[in-house]
Write a protein that holds these residues in place. Structure first.
Motif: not given
Length: 298
Positions: A14-17, A34-36, A275-278
């Motif tokens: 979810a961080r990659q989003l 890898g997001f299909d 937050t981690a993704g941001q």
């Protein structure tokens, strides 16, 4: 802006989003591998299979925080596709193509050496590590509350290591009223622990400092919480190992003794993926801008 930059975002959680959202906002061209199975699409980004990406035009490859496994496979929670980053694929990229990953391993090191590409480890950076310490500490507090039957206030907590995470963990548990002692080796770290108002001890004396602890929090990615150390702990002690896999704890012996020991790397992505993704997205976008400007300058 990152207009004209072709970036391949390969796998992840979810961080990659958040990374994808930030790069779209900056007008980059994205190939998502890898997001299909992702429910929603992203305007300005295309979902592709690995063999559909035109790597000859890819300026940057963004891997998940763990990078790859030792066989080059990239994990993703949004696809059942087996994704492997091979030497052949990377060799097809332009010479200036940079690979971004949270951490590295022997496979990735060999890959960039054989293809003469640059690898940036985001979690080697002080800014990323310090920002990430915030959700790591919150996740650690959550785990202590879930897995003990006492309050943090007035509990006895041993923190091992005074790195970027260890310092934040020690400071926060002390602020919550715990009796915190911190183990370190360097004399300057011992001095800093004293200055912070918590109790310092040398890691050579670790076994003697865990005889009465309620919680032991390890941040050192080397075997440190050994069977000898665990044998000195009370039966109710909770061990939380925040070090990267495989951690620094003898989990087999802890289980044998009936002491609960939990390996908890990657807490930011578990307790606060947005937050981690941001955090990753903000640093990554800045690095990409600098790289783009550097190429223009040349």
């Amino acid at each position: 802006m990152l207009t004209g930059l072709h970036i391949a975002v390969i796998g992840g959680d979810a961080r990659q989003l958040e990374v994808i959202r930030k790069l779209i906002e900056l007008d980059a061209k994205l190939s998502l591998v890898g997001f299909d199975q992702l429910d929603h699409g992203f305007t300005g980004a295309s979902k592709e299979q690995m063999n559909e990406v035109d790597f000859t035009t890819v300026h940057a490859i963004i891997l998940p925080v763990p990078g790859t496994n030792l066989e080059g496979q990239v994990d993703t929670i949004f696809s059942n596709e087996k994704i492997v980053l091979t030497e052949e694929l990377v060799k097809n990229t332009p010479e200036h193509c940079t690979i971004y990953s949270g951490i590295t391993n022997p496979y990735l090191n060999q890959l960039v050496a054989s293809t003469n590409r640059k690898l940036v480890q985001l979690f080697d950076r002080d800014d990323v590590a310090i920002y990430n310490a915030i959700p790591t500490v919150e996740g650690t507090i959550m785990m202590v509350i879930q897995h003990t039957d006492i309050t943090i206030h007035n509990s006895k907590v041993a923190v091992l290591g005074l790195g970027r995470v260890g310092m934040s963990v020690a400071r926060t548990f002390a602020a919550l009223g715990a009796n915190v002692r911190v183990g370190a080796r360097k004399s300057e770290h011992i001095a800093r622990i004293f200055e912070m108002g918590v109790t310092p001890f040398h890691l050579n004396d670790l076994a003697a400092n865990v005889t009465d602890v309620d919680v032991c929090i390890n941040t050192i990615p080397h075997p440190i919480v050994t069977s000898d150390v665990i044998s000195k702990m009370p039966a109710h002690t909770l061990i939380i190992d925040l070090a990267s896999k495989p951690g620094g704890t003898d989990f087999r012996y802890a289980e044998k003794r009936g002491i609960k020991a939990l390996l908890a790397p990657g807490l930011p992505g578990i307790v606060a993926p947005k937050t981690a993704g941001q955090i990753v997205a903000n640093v990554l976008s800045q690095l990409l801008k600098e790289e783009m400007e550097g190429r223009k300058g040349n």
